[in-house]
Design a protein around this motif. Structure first.
Motif, PDB file in Angstrom:
ATOM      1  N   LEU A  14      12.172 -17.622 -12.568  1.00 25.06           N
ATOM      2  CA  LEU A  14      12.613 -16.351 -13.140  1.00 25.06           C
ATOM      3  C   LEU A  14      11.423 -15.483 -13.531  1.00 25.06           C
ATOM      4  CD1 LEU A  14      15.656 -17.307 -15.401  1.00 25.06           C
ATOM      5  CD2 LEU A  14      15.676 -15.836 -13.400  1.00 25.06           C
ATOM      6  N   LEU A  15      10.442 -16.068 -14.212  1.00 25.72           N
ATOM      7  CA  LEU A  15       9.259 -15.312 -14.628  1.00 25.72           C
ATOM      8  C   LEU A  15       8.488 -14.801 -13.422  1.00 25.72           C
ATOM      9  CD1 LEU A  15       7.493 -14.340 -16.942  1.00 25.72           C
ATOM     10  CD2 LEU A  15       6.292 -16.543 -16.862  1.00 25.72           C
ATOM     11  N   ASP A  16       8.408 -15.614 -12.394  1.00 24.84           N
ATOM     12  CA  ASP A  16       7.725 -15.206 -11.165  1.00 24.84           C
ATOM     13  C   ASP A  16       8.367 -13.948 -10.585  1.00 24.84           C
ATOM     14  OD1 ASP A  16       6.388 -14.963  -8.824  1.00 24.84           O
ATOM     15  OD2 ASP A  16       7.107 -16.841  -7.939  1.00 24.84           O
ATOM     16  N   ARG A  17       9.669 -13.990 -10.467  1.00 19.57           N
ATOM     17  CA  ARG A  17      10.377 -12.851  -9.880  1.00 19.57           C
ATOM     18  C   ARG A  17      10.334 -11.628 -10.801  1.00 19.57           C
ATOM     19  NH1 ARG A  17      11.923 -17.314  -7.722  1.00 19.57           N
ATOM     20  NH2 ARG A  17      12.937 -17.449  -5.674  1.00 19.57           N
ATOM     21  N   TYR A  18      10.408 -11.869 -12.105  1.00 20.66           N
ATOM     22  CA  TYR A  18      10.378 -10.753 -13.044  1.00 20.66           C
ATOM     23  C   TYR A  18       9.036 -10.018 -12.977  1.00 20.66           C
ATOM     24  CZ  TYR A  18      11.052  -8.060 -17.312  1.00 20.66           C
ATOM     25  OH  TYR A  18      11.184  -7.038 -18.213  1.00 20.66           O
ATOM     26  N   GLN A  19       7.954 -10.764 -12.910  1.00 18.16           N
ATOM     27  CA  GLN A  19       6.643 -10.134 -12.806  1.00 18.16           C
ATOM     28  C   GLN A  19       6.504  -9.340 -11.509  1.00 18.16           C
ATOM     29  OE1 GLN A  19       3.605 -13.103 -13.301  1.00 18.16           O
ATOM     30  NE2 GLN A  19       3.794 -13.154 -15.538  1.00 18.16           N
ATOM     31  N   GLN A  20       7.092  -9.865 -10.463  1.00 19.25           N
ATOM     32  CA  GLN A  20       7.022  -9.137  -9.195  1.00 19.25           C
ATOM     33  C   GLN A  20       7.817  -7.836  -9.273  1.00 19.25           C
ATOM     34  OE1 GLN A  20       8.371 -11.324  -5.807  1.00 19.25           O
ATOM     35  NE2 GLN A  20       7.911  -9.687  -4.358  1.00 19.25           N
ATOM     36  N   VAL A  21       9.007  -7.873  -9.887  1.00 17.52           N
ATOM     37  CA  VAL A  21       9.802  -6.651 -10.049  1.00 17.52           C
ATOM     38  C   VAL A  21       9.049  -5.635 -10.899  1.00 17.52           C
ATOM     39  CG1 VAL A  21      11.895  -5.720 -11.099  1.00 17.52           C
ATOM     40  CG2 VAL A  21      12.012  -7.792  -9.721  1.00 17.52           C
ATOM     41  N   GLU A  22       8.468  -6.091 -11.987  1.00 22.46           N
ATOM     42  CA  GLU A  22       7.733  -5.189 -12.868  1.00 22.46           C
ATOM     43  C   GLU A  22       6.549  -4.553 -12.143  1.00 22.46           C
ATOM     44  OE1 GLU A  22       5.790  -5.310 -17.359  1.00 22.46           O
ATOM     45  OE2 GLU A  22       6.081  -7.170 -16.234  1.00 22.46           O
ATOM     46  N   SER A  23       5.820  -5.355 -11.398  1.00 22.87           N
ATOM     47  CA  SER A  23       4.658  -4.839 -10.673  1.00 22.87           C
ATOM     48  C   SER A  23       5.070  -3.819  -9.608  1.00 22.87           C
ATOM     49  CB  SER A  23       3.900  -5.999 -10.020  1.00 22.87           C
ATOM     50  OG  SER A  23       2.850  -5.520  -9.221  1.00 22.87           O
ATOM     51  N   MET A  24       6.122  -4.116  -8.870  1.00 22.87           N
ATOM     52  CA  MET A  24       6.562  -3.191  -7.824  1.00 22.87           C
ATOM     53  C   MET A  24       7.112  -1.902  -8.420  1.00 22.87           C
ATOM     54  SD  MET A  24       8.406  -5.874  -5.202  1.00 22.87           S
ATOM     55  CE  MET A  24       8.880  -4.577  -4.070  1.00 22.87           C
TER      56      MET A  24
END
Length: 489
Positions: A176-186
């Protein structure tokens, strides 16, 4: 990377910002206002007040020496292309916004510190999904597409079967944290890309204004260059991607879905304390950024409209000035006979509007009494004038009639008046010619119901002859040729 290309980047605003003496102040203050808070178009008074507070705090804490006023720092940052200063339509107070160079510098600095967690699994999945979309989207074989869709359907059916069997797979907190960081970065990268797109459009606007200010020739070439640049931006990969993204944002259903998903993700207990509340404002920030970019396009269009109007007025004034100059020269040369030149016979065309022409009048027959009578009167009838071989000039007679018509206020006269002014000299032959006059601008109206007696001198004889003729009226017709014809019976 090429050495010359890297050397040329030394003068890039982002590179100059990283090398500036007060770089920490610029990056922290502008990064907080324009990147973290995603403010666009901040009024000068608000920005000066916030910068004053930060300068006071830094000076009090001994973290630096910033003796100048906040407005001076903003002016310096604007001249260095880190901030953009402009006046919104209808407002007197200047506003400030970050440039693409500032966002790039902030993003690079924020990527320098070591991160405690670096997710890779979600990005690998994103890469695989994108590759699958590209391969599937360009497949031209229908059977291959059917096979791929069948495979996806089988996977979905298998997931449904496992769920019905009670097998529930959920993402781990790490995933979840992995995907959340990717969403935030994009999401942040998208905002930064918007500023770059807007910056490209403003660069086009700046170059167009310079061309307008320095243009001396016709506006055709300038407009062609502008429209070509505008079309290149709109049809470029960047322009097409931006338009597709903007169309996606304008969908109310997709906006609602996006906001709902963001709210659900931020409430996940697995991400407690690790979420960014500003991420909920991202959809609104995207819309603001897209609208700002569209406003830039509208400003370009308005600038083009004003340019056309101004250049049109300038050309009108120039033509009027040339016409007045010619008139002054003609007035100065009026009356001079010693001017060189030649005389030309210029053909003229007489134009007649259809409504100026008279309605058609059928030809009228002039009934002349040619009966000799009984035998006792036969000796009194003398028609020798008709066979004397006289040549009557009908052009001259028509000219006499037209001359009288020009003098007549009513534009008409009769045969008796013509003969009083121009007596007959060729006798009966001349009299009969008046009945047959056919000339442009002249109508001959014969009224057989009324008649009068004309007395004239015979040809080569002192005797006078009386003739009873119908009433003849000559009418000036400005619409063209005569409307009717007169035939001798």
């Amino acid at each position: 990377m090429d050495f010359d290309d890297v050397s040329g980047l030394f003068n890039h605003p982002a590179w100059r910002l990283l090398r500036a003496e007060n770089a920490p102040l610029v990056l922290t203050f502008c990064g907080t206002v324009f990147v973290d808070e995603n403010e666009r178009g901040v009024p000068e008074g608000v920005l000066v007040s916030r910068l004053d507070d930060q300068l006071y705090d830094l000076n009090e804490r001994g973290l630096g020496s910033y003796p100048r006023a906040a407005s001076e720092y903003l002016t310096e940052w604007t001249n260095s292309d880190w901030l953009r200063k402009y006046y919104p339509p209808g407002e007197d107070e200047p506003h400030f916004d970050a440039t693409s160079a500032l966002e790039k510098a902030v993003a690079w600095v924020r990527a320098l510190p070591a991160r405690s967690f670096i997710g890779t699994e979600s990005r690998l999945g994103t890469i695989v999904d994108l590759l699958r979309q590209m391969a599937f989207g360009t497949e031209t074989d229908p059977q291959a597409r059917i096979d791929e869709l069948s495979r996806e359907r089988d996977e979905i059916d298998a997931q449904i079967a496992r769920l019905r069997a009670g097998e529930l797979e959920v993402l781990t907190p790490v995933a979840l944290l992995d995907r959340y960081q990717q969403v935030e970065s994009m999401a942040i990268d998208l905002l930064r890309d918007f500023r770059e797109v807007e910056g490209n459009l403003r660069e086009l606007d700046r170059r167009f204004r310079q061309d307008v200010a320095s243009a001396e020739g016709g506006k055709g070439e300038l407009l062609a260059a502008f429209l070509m640049d505008r079309e290149m931006i709109a049809e470029s990969d960047q322009g097409q991607s931006f338009q597709a993204f903007f169309d996606y944002l304008l969908s109310p259903r997709r906006q609602e879905e996006l906001l709902k998903l963001l709210d659900e993700v931020n409430q996940l207990p697995q991400l407690d304390g690790k979420t960014n509340k500003n991420l909920l404002k991202i959809p609104r920030a995207w819309l603001d950024a897209a609208e700002s970019t569209q406003d830039t396009v509208r400003q370009l269009t308005e600038q083009l409209r004003r340019f056309l109007a101004d250049r049109g007025r300038e050309e009108d004034r120039r033509v009027l000035a040339l016409a007045r100059s010619i008139q002054r020269h003609i007035t100065a040369l009026d009356g001079r006979r010693d001017l060189p030149g030649i005389e030309l016979e210029v053909p003229e065309v007489s134009l007649t509007l259809p409504m100026e022409r008279r309605l058609y009048m059928p030809p009228e027959r002039a009934e002349l009494d040619s009966a000799v009578g009984d035998a006792t009167e036969e000796a009194d009838v003398d028609v020798s004038e008709l066979f004397a071989g006289l040549n009557v000039d009908d052009e001259a007679l028509a000219g006499q009639v037209l001359a009288l018509l020009e003098e007549s206020p009513s534009g008409q006269t009769n045969l008796a008046t013509v003969l009083d002014r121009f007596p007959l000299t060729l006798g009966l032959a001349e009299l009969l010619t008046y009945f047959q006059l056919q000339r442009p601008g002249l109508d001959v109206v014969i009224d057989p119901e009324h008649s009068h007696e004309l007395v004239y001198e015979r040809v080569n004889s002192p005797e006078r002859t009386a003739a009873t003729v119908p009433q003849v009226t000559f009418v000036r017709n400005e619409g063209g040729p005569a409307a009717g014809e007169v035939e001798q019976a």
